[in-house]
Design an enzyme around this catalytic site. Structure first.
Site, PDB file in Angstrom:
ATOM      1  N   CYS A 161    -137.276  39.194 -21.467  1.00  0.00           N
ATOM      2  CA  CYS A 161    -137.803  40.047 -20.397  1.00  0.00           C
ATOM      3  C   CYS A 161    -138.560  41.261 -20.940  1.00  0.00           C
ATOM      4  O   CYS A 161    -139.465  41.782 -20.284  1.00  0.00           O
ATOM      5  CB  CYS A 161    -136.670  40.500 -19.481  1.00  0.00           C
TER       6      CYS A 161
ATOM      7  N   GLY B 142    -109.187  19.930 -13.314  1.00  0.00           N
ATOM      8  CA  GLY B 142    -109.371  19.175 -12.092  1.00  0.00           C
ATOM      9  C   GLY B 142    -110.071  19.923 -10.984  1.00  0.00           C
ATOM     10  O   GLY B 142    -109.984  19.544  -9.814  1.00  0.00           O
TER      11      GLY B 142
ATOM     12  N   CYS C 183    -133.009  41.833 -21.901  1.00  0.00           N
ATOM     13  CA  CYS C 183    -133.062  40.797 -22.936  1.00  0.00           C
ATOM     14  C   CYS C 183    -134.435  40.771 -23.592  1.00  0.00           C
ATOM     15  O   CYS C 183    -135.422  41.269 -23.041  1.00  0.00           O
ATOM     16  CB  CYS C 183    -132.718  39.418 -22.351  1.00  0.00           C
TER      17      CYS C 183
ATOM     18  N   HIS D  14    -132.538  34.291 -21.974  1.00  0.00           N
ATOM     19  CA  HIS D  14    -132.411  35.170 -20.801  1.00  0.00           C
ATOM     20  C   HIS D  14    -131.136  34.859 -20.022  1.00  0.00           C
ATOM     21  O   HIS D  14    -130.372  35.765 -19.665  1.00  0.00           O
ATOM     22  CB  HIS D  14    -133.619  35.029 -19.881  1.00  0.00           C
TER      23      HIS D  14
ATOM     24  N   CYS E  65    -133.704  43.478 -16.429  1.00  0.00           N
ATOM     25  CA  CYS E  65    -133.027  42.868 -17.576  1.00  0.00           C
ATOM     26  C   CYS E  65    -133.558  43.422 -18.899  1.00  0.00           C
ATOM     27  O   CYS E  65    -134.767  43.609 -19.071  1.00  0.00           O
ATOM     28  CB  CYS E  65    -133.216  41.353 -17.531  1.00  0.00           C
TER      29      CYS E  65
ATOM     30  N   ASP F 234    -116.022  28.337 -18.731  1.00  0.00           N
ATOM     31  CA  ASP F 234    -117.172  27.802 -19.467  1.00  0.00           C
ATOM     32  C   ASP F 234    -117.948  26.871 -18.556  1.00  0.00           C
ATOM     33  O   ASP F 234    -117.422  26.357 -17.571  1.00  0.00           O
ATOM     34  CB  ASP F 234    -116.693  26.995 -20.677  1.00  0.00           C
TER      35      ASP F 234
ATOM     36  N   ASP G 176    -112.658  21.629 -26.329  1.00  0.00           N
ATOM     37  CA  ASP G 176    -112.173  20.762 -25.270  1.00  0.00           C
ATOM     38  C   ASP G 176    -111.616  19.496 -25.917  1.00  0.00           C
ATOM     39  O   ASP G 176    -112.162  19.006 -26.906  1.00  0.00           O
ATOM     40  CB  ASP G 176    -113.337  20.438 -24.330  1.00  0.00           C
TER      41      ASP G 176
ATOM     42  N   PHE H  80    -112.327  15.435 -20.396  1.00  0.00           N
ATOM     43  CA  PHE H  80    -113.369  15.385 -19.369  1.00  0.00           C
ATOM     44  C   PHE H  80    -114.445  14.367 -19.711  1.00  0.00           C
ATOM     45  O   PHE H  80    -114.977  13.690 -18.837  1.00  0.00           O
ATOM     46  CB  PHE H  80    -114.000  16.769 -19.165  1.00  0.00           C
TER      47      PHE H  80
END
Length: 373
Positions: A310, A217, A307, A336, A305, A267, A90, A94
């Site tokens: 989990c 914006g 992951c 997670h 899940c 993002d 970026d 911002f």
């Protein structure tokens, strides 16, 4: 740069491959935010294992700390952080918008004081390109003027005029980048919440012909209805062959809305920020692990899940970690949430491939938000 592989005929959703200096990115793709060269509470290897091919860094923060001399000495942000996949950085626009009391915008650029030590610095469109060149960003963003909802049309028009002037200067500097650096420059659509200004911005950006286009914006405090309206309006104007990026969104509903309108990447800090405060994604919506109801709950966060959190830990144990202030709690919750989103994006791409994206959007939304749509 963008090869569109499949489209869903019922809407503008599309699967594509985006070719960047550090590898190909399958889109639609969510980018975890690694503001200062790290996604908070995550190992780079874990992100690689989840399949992330692109993460976000921030020019403003990296410029202030560790500073360009450190990055230059390392050779690139990739080498400094050991992340050998892609970085989008970026421009800092911002952050300048967020720190309004610390900055002054002029035609030349923006002068601001550091949130770290109060020292004064100036960003110009050219210097921001140069900083990102030093970082060796795979995607670099132009410096822009981000504006809040509710400003007058005259103010929005002035901000847009400055943004487009800066974009032209950034493009000129990027065209003279150092030999061997091939990071892609993305321009940013602005115009606040005025459709004629948005249209003008897109027209000028098309003429500028940068490799990619971001919609800026949005997600700056407007209502969800305003977001949806201006996203749909702006996205419809974008050239199909360019990568499309909506900045700052990370909730399932906003992601699904964006994909429906042909957005390729997005993002947000939201998934990792809420994880550090004990809130996690499940198929049935968000849950806050600190809540009393999970004290004796031996289930994983989400029984569906796969992951590592989990597969090993219970809600009860995770609640204990957060209540005890143990750093492992935010680490496991973050893992997670990012795994959940990586899997979510895989399911989205699969639904597009099978021509059933709108059906997937409806089914997921009804389960996650508990309401018919």
């Amino acid at each position: 740069m963008l090869e569109i592989k499949e489209k869903d005929t019922s809407c503008r959703a599309r699967n594509a491959l985006m070719t960047l200096p550090h590898g190909t990115v399958q889109t639609p793709a969510f980018m975890p935010v690694g503001t200062a060269g790290t996604v908070k509470a995550m190992f780079h290897q874990s992100l690689e294992d989840m399949g992330y091919e692109l993460i976000l860094g921030n020019t403003y923060h990296l410029y202030l700390r560790p500073g360009m001399e450190v990055i230059r000495n390392a050779g690139s942000l990739h080498k400094f952080t050991t992340w050998d996949r892609n970085y989008l950085t970026d421009s800092g626009g911002f952050q300048v918008f967020s720190l309004s009391s610390r900055r002054k915008i002029s035609e030349e650029g923006v002068r601001f004081s550091s949130h770290i030590d109060g020292s004064y610095h100036t960003f110009t469109p050219e210097s921001v390109v140069e900083i990102q060149e030093t970082l060796r960003s795979d995607i670099q963003m132009v410096l822009d003027v981000c504006t809040a909802p509710g400003i007058s049309k005259r103010e929005a028009e002035e901000a847009l005029k400055t943004t487009m002037s800066w974009a032209r200067r950034a493009k000129k500097r990027w065209e003279n980048r150092v030999e061997g650096y091939d990071g892609k420059l993305f321009s940013i659509v602005q115009g606040n919440f005025y459709k004629d200004l948005r249209k003008r911005s897109v027209e000028e950006i098309i003429e500028l012909d940068t490799p990619g286009i971001a919609i800026g914006g949005l997600s700056v405090g407007e209502s969800k209805d305003e977001f949806n309206e201006f996203l749909a309006y702006t996205a419809e104007l974008l050239p199909e062959e360019k990568p499309h990026y909506v900045m700052g969104i990370g909730t399932p509903d906003y992601i699904l809305e964006s994909v429906e309108h042909g957005i390729d990447i997005f993002d947000c800090v939201y998934p990792t920020r809420i994880a550090r405060n004990s809130t996690v994604f499940t198929r049935d919506g968000l849950i806050a692990l600190k809540n009393q109801q999970f004290q004796f709950d031996d289930q994983p966060i989400d029984p569906t899940c796969q992951c590592s959190t989990c597969q090993r830990y219970s809600r009860s144990y995770l609640r204990h970690l957060f209540k005890a202030g143990e750093m492992l709690g935010p680490m496991l919750a973050t893992e997670h949430n990012l795994f959940f989103l990586a899997n979510f994006m895989k399911e989205i791409r699969q639904s597009i491939s099978e021509g059933r994206f709108l059906e997937y959007k409806k089914t997921f939304t009804e389960a996650y938000y508990g309401a018919k749509i």
